[in-house]
Design a protein around this motif. Structure first.
Motif, short mmCIF file in Angstrom:
data_model
loop_
_atom_site.label_atom_id
_atom_site.label_comp_id
_atom_site.label_asym_id
_atom_site.label_seq_id
_atom_site.Cartn_x
_atom_site.Cartn_y
_atom_site.Cartn_z
N TYR A 88 0.84 -1.20 0.00
CA TYR A 88 0.00 0.00 0.00
C TYR A 88 0.88 1.25 0.00
CZ TYR A 88 -3.77 -3.20 1.25
OH TYR A 88 -4.67 -4.23 1.24
N GLN A 89 0.35 2.31 -0.63
CA GLN A 89 1.06 3.58 -0.73
C GLN A 89 0.60 4.49 0.41
OE1 GLN A 89 3.37 3.66 -3.43
NE2 GLN A 89 2.60 1.54 -3.40
N VAL A 90 1.57 5.04 1.14
CA VAL A 90 1.26 5.86 2.32
C VAL A 90 1.96 7.20 2.18
CG1 VAL A 90 1.48 6.05 4.83
CG2 VAL A 90 1.01 3.83 3.78
N ALA A 91 1.24 8.27 2.56
CA ALA A 91 1.83 9.60 2.64
C ALA A 91 1.81 10.05 4.10
CB ALA A 91 1.05 10.58 1.77
N VAL A 92 2.83 10.81 4.49
CA VAL A 92 2.94 11.29 5.87
C VAL A 92 2.95 12.82 5.85
CG1 VAL A 92 4.26 11.24 8.01
CG2 VAL A 92 4.26 9.24 6.49
N ALA A 93 1.95 13.43 6.44
CA ALA A 93 1.86 14.89 6.53
C ALA A 93 2.46 15.35 7.85
CB ALA A 93 0.40 15.35 6.42
N GLY A 94 3.38 16.30 7.79
CA GLY A 94 4.03 16.78 9.00
C GLY A 94 5.18 15.89 9.42
N ALA A 95 5.93 15.39 8.45
CA ALA A 95 6.94 14.37 8.71
C ALA A 95 8.25 14.93 9.24
CB ALA A 95 7.21 13.57 7.44
N SER A 96 8.37 16.24 9.40
CA SER A 96 9.64 16.80 9.87
C SER A 96 9.74 16.85 11.39
CB SER A 96 9.83 18.21 9.31
OG SER A 96 8.76 19.06 9.70
N GLY A 97 8.63 16.62 12.10
CA GLY A 97 8.65 16.63 13.56
C GLY A 97 9.11 15.31 14.14
N TYR A 98 9.16 15.24 15.47
CA TYR A 98 9.59 14.01 16.12
C TYR A 98 8.65 12.85 15.80
CZ TYR A 98 12.99 16.56 19.01
OH TYR A 98 14.05 17.31 19.47
N ALA A 99 7.35 13.07 15.94
CA ALA A 99 6.39 12.00 15.67
C ALA A 99 6.41 11.61 14.20
CB ALA A 99 4.99 12.42 16.10
N GLY A 100 6.49 12.60 13.31
CA GLY A 100 6.56 12.30 11.89
C GLY A 100 7.81 11.53 11.53
N GLY A 101 8.93 11.90 12.14
CA GLY A 101 10.17 11.17 11.91
C GLY A 101 10.09 9.74 12.40
N GLU A 102 9.42 9.54 13.53
CA GLU A 102 9.26 8.19 14.05
C GLU A 102 8.35 7.35 13.15
OE1 GLU A 102 10.03 5.30 17.29
OE2 GLU A 102 11.05 6.94 16.25
N VAL A 103 7.32 7.97 12.58
CA VAL A 103 6.48 7.26 11.60
C VAL A 103 7.34 6.82 10.42
CG1 VAL A 103 4.63 7.51 9.92
CG2 VAL A 103 4.30 8.35 12.23
N LEU A 104 8.16 7.74 9.90
CA LEU A 104 9.03 7.39 8.77
C LEU A 104 9.97 6.24 9.14
CD1 LEU A 104 10.01 10.88 7.30
CD2 LEU A 104 8.28 9.29 6.44
N ARG A 105 10.51 6.27 10.35
CA ARG A 105 11.43 5.20 10.78
C ARG A 105 10.72 3.85 10.79
NH1 ARG A 105 12.86 2.12 15.02
NH2 ARG A 105 11.17 2.92 16.34
N ILE A 106 9.52 3.81 11.34
CA ILE A 106 8.76 2.55 11.39
C ILE A 106 8.42 2.06 9.98
CG2 ILE A 106 6.59 1.49 12.13
CD1 ILE A 106 6.68 3.44 14.55
#
Length: 337
Positions: A3-21
């Motif tokens: 599945y294709q996922v987009a992350v809005a607000g990915a520069s913050g701590y929580a957004g960065g953690e989403v990207l890591r996962i």
């Protein structure tokens, strides 16, 4: 299936953690990661630990940036996800980590957040009765607040079982500094935090109405503390017991509520949760008992505020919404030392 996922607000701590996962998720591919002031910046310039994203840049936070996404994860400041969600295709699935859509009571939202209420979405705490099924059937899910995760998991089984009274609940909880975001603030400087703890938003924390809504508590006093650690939440909740409730009753209720859960663990008797045991995980660790002097029920819980309290919880909800095993890409095993 991927599945294709987009992350809005990915520069913050929580957004960065989403990207890591998501970098290690076998079935979710990040097609866009947006930012506001850092749009156009290299992802690894902001999150140097995310080497899998080398060569990729943050996009603008616009509906066009998320075209083609099967699911959008929003990790935006409170009050910003509602307007963006309203511009997206109603068929696109969204998990919102912001508070915009958690509360059912518009007056409570306005009292604690000071802006118009954006409406109510399905509440994103899968371990609550009926919520896993509701999340699976939803296109719009409001993920739980970080303090709320730790306190709701501790309290809800007590009230559902009837062994605790809901009219006199006291919570003292400490969070790591990442819970305050990565904006430059004097009170978050190392010289202000190291070697010190302090309360904040005493008697007025915005997660209080959410906790009351999700647990059924009718009176809740909450004192949050800023702890000198980067991540983690430790929460201790106490409530008046129903007549005759014992420490064994408390543990039995918690064991029954979470015995089949993958991410919520009741520790063996005599062991109490520690934040370090949850770092980098989607785990919630619990222990309960009775205060010898007051007779009140005590339940202590520990989570990673960026894990089960934020980004791990978001991915757990995304997995459920997409029909994937909810533990995919997530772990309950911490790191030590």
């Amino acid at each position: 299936m991927t599945y294709q996922v987009a992350v809005a607000g990915a520069s913050g701590y929580a957004g960065g953690e989403v990207l890591r996962i998501l970098a290690d998720h076998p079935q979710l591919d990040v097609i866009a990661a947006s930012a506001h002031s850092q749009a156009g910046e290299s992802i690894t310039a902001v999150h140097p630990h995310l080497t899998d994203y080398a060569g990729r840049r943050f996009s603008e936070t616009t509906p066009e940036a998320f075209a083609g996404a099967d699911l959008v994860i929003m990790t935006l400041p409170h009050g910003q996800s509602g307007p963006l969600a309203a511009q997206l295709d109603p068929e696109v699935k969204i998990v919102d980590l912001g508070a915009d859509h958690r509360l059912e009571d518009a007056a409570a939202w306005e009292a604690y957040y000071g802006s118009p209420h954006a409406g109510t979405w399905t509440y994103g705490l899968p371990e609550l009765p009926g919520q896993r099924e509701a999340i699976a059937a939803s296109k719009r899910v409001a993920a739980t607040g970080c303090y709320a995760v730790s306190v709701v998991l501790a309290l809800r089984p007590l009230f559902d079982s009837g062994i605790a009274e809901a009219d006199d609940v006291v919570v003292v909880a400490a969070s790591g500094t990442s819970g305050a975001g990565n904006a430059a603030k004097k009170q978050l400087l190392a010289s202000e935090v190291i070697g010190s703890m302090r309360p904040y938003k005493v008697g007025a924390h915005q997660h209080v109405p959410e906790i009351k809504q999700a647990t059924g508590a009718t009176s809740l006093s909450m004192t949050p503390l800023l702890a000198p650690m980067p991540r983690g939440i430790i929460a201790t909740a106490t409530a008046k017991p129903a007549a005759g409730a014992t420490a064994d009753d408390v543990r039995e209720v918690l064991a029954k509520a979470y015995g089949g859960e993958h991410f919520v663990r009741l520790l063996p008797e005599g062991f109490w949760p520690a934040t370090a045991s949850t770092y980098g995980t989607n785990a919630a660790l619990l222990q309960g008992g009775i205060d010898r002097d007051s007779g009140r029920i005590i339940v202590t819980s520990a989570i990673d505020n960026l894990g089960k309290g934020a980004s791990g919880q978001v991915v757990q909800c995304a997995n459920i919404m997409l029909g994937l095993p909810e533990e995919t890409g997530l772990t309950v095993n911490g790191v030590a030392p």
